[in-house]
Design a protein around this motif. Sequence first.
Motif, PDB file in Angstrom:
ATOM      1  N   VAL A 171      40.986  31.172  42.113  1.00 58.05           N
ATOM      2  CA  VAL A 171      42.252  31.909  42.173  1.00 58.05           C
ATOM      3  C   VAL A 171      43.283  31.134  42.992  1.00 58.05           C
ATOM      4  N   LEU A 172      42.862  30.561  44.115  1.00 57.76           N
ATOM      5  CA  LEU A 172      43.777  29.797  44.957  1.00 57.76           C
ATOM      6  C   LEU A 172      44.387  28.630  44.188  1.00 57.76           C
ATOM      7  N   PHE A 173      43.536  27.830  43.540  1.00 53.22           N
ATOM      8  CA  PHE A 173      44.045  26.656  42.838  1.00 53.22           C
ATOM      9  C   PHE A 173      44.767  27.037  41.552  1.00 53.22           C
ATOM     10  N   ASN A 174      44.157  27.900  40.752  1.00 55.38           N
ATOM     11  CA  ASN A 174      44.695  28.214  39.436  1.00 55.38           C
ATOM     12  C   ASN A 174      45.961  29.062  39.527  1.00 55.38           C
ATOM     13  N   ASN A 175      45.934  30.118  40.308  1.00 59.28           N
ATOM     14  CA  ASN A 175      47.044  31.070  40.315  1.00 59.28           C
ATOM     15  C   ASN A 175      48.101  30.768  41.377  1.00 59.28           C
ATOM     16  N   LEU A 176      47.678  30.370  42.571  1.00 59.62           N
ATOM     17  CA  LEU A 176      48.652  30.184  43.650  1.00 59.62           C
ATOM     18  C   LEU A 176      49.217  28.765  43.708  1.00 59.62           C
ATOM     19  N   LEU A 177      48.374  27.753  43.513  1.00 60.56           N
ATOM     20  CA  LEU A 177      48.843  26.368  43.602  1.00 60.56           C
ATOM     21  C   LEU A 177      49.280  25.801  42.254  1.00 60.56           C
ATOM     22  N   GLY A 178      48.945  26.489  41.172  1.00 61.73           N
ATOM     23  CA  GLY A 178      49.339  26.013  39.848  1.00 61.73           C
ATOM     24  C   GLY A 178      48.535  24.834  39.353  1.00 61.73           C
ATOM     25  N   VAL A 179      47.335  24.633  39.894  1.00 58.79           N
ATOM     26  CA  VAL A 179      46.452  23.568  39.435  1.00 58.79           C
ATOM     27  C   VAL A 179      45.457  24.202  38.458  1.00 58.79           C
ATOM     28  N   PRO A 180      45.629  23.949  37.158  1.00 55.88           N
ATOM     29  CA  PRO A 180      44.770  24.630  36.191  1.00 55.88           C
ATOM     30  C   PRO A 180      43.322  24.149  36.261  1.00 55.88           C
ATOM     31  N   LEU A 181      42.434  25.113  36.403  1.00 57.40           N
ATOM     32  CA  LEU A 181      40.990  24.857  36.373  1.00 57.40           C
ATOM     33  C   LEU A 181      40.423  25.571  35.158  1.00 57.40           C
ATOM     34  N   PRO A 182      39.391  25.013  34.545  1.00 53.52           N
ATOM     35  CA  PRO A 182      38.799  25.717  33.400  1.00 53.52           C
ATOM     36  C   PRO A 182      38.207  27.053  33.842  1.00 53.52           C
ATOM     37  N   GLY A 183      38.640  28.114  33.188  1.00 56.95           N
ATOM     38  CA  GLY A 183      38.203  29.452  33.582  1.00 56.95           C
ATOM     39  C   GLY A 183      36.960  29.917  32.875  1.00 56.95           C
ATOM     40  N   GLY A 184      36.695  29.372  31.697  1.00 59.64           N
ATOM     41  CA  GLY A 184      35.530  29.812  30.946  1.00 59.64           C
ATOM     42  C   GLY A 184      35.683  31.265  30.540  1.00 59.64           C
TER      43      GLY A 184
END
Length: 169
Positions: free
Chosen positions: A150-163
Amino acid sequence: MTETTGTTEKKDRSELGICALLAVLGVLVLVDAINIPTDFAQRGPVGPKAVPVVVGVLLLVVAVLLARDVLRGGRGEAEGGEDVDLSAPSDWRTVLLLSAAFLANAALIGVVGFPISGAVLFWGAAYALGSRAFVRDPLIAAGMSIVTFVLFNNLLGVPLPGGPLMEVF
């Protein structure tokens, strides 16, 4: 001044190898930084070359300062606070378990996403390092993985694979 033997002199100057390594890394970082294309949109006053150039320059500065210190007779001190038996053999079981957790994360991240593969990595690392709380550790690993996602994907805008969990977050 006393005369030193070749072996003692090599031992006293062995830190110059670290200086050379830092200098080579600094040059490599600077060369790569200079070759970064700038034809994409820049979002602010600092371009994509700024941080790599600063890191490369700092690596070169540290290499020069360390070389100067070594050539003036400075030596790094051995770790005094570590309670490590240097004569003990390596713990290959721990190394292999940590490697397995890392490789499992790398293999799973594209298939099941970061939240699940990250939990496997965090739990595997805890297990490899000796924790045997079989209920607590997976829960903490899942929590850490979800918070990291959540920190990287939603707050920092660094897309991580969510599966499969991407629908939830």
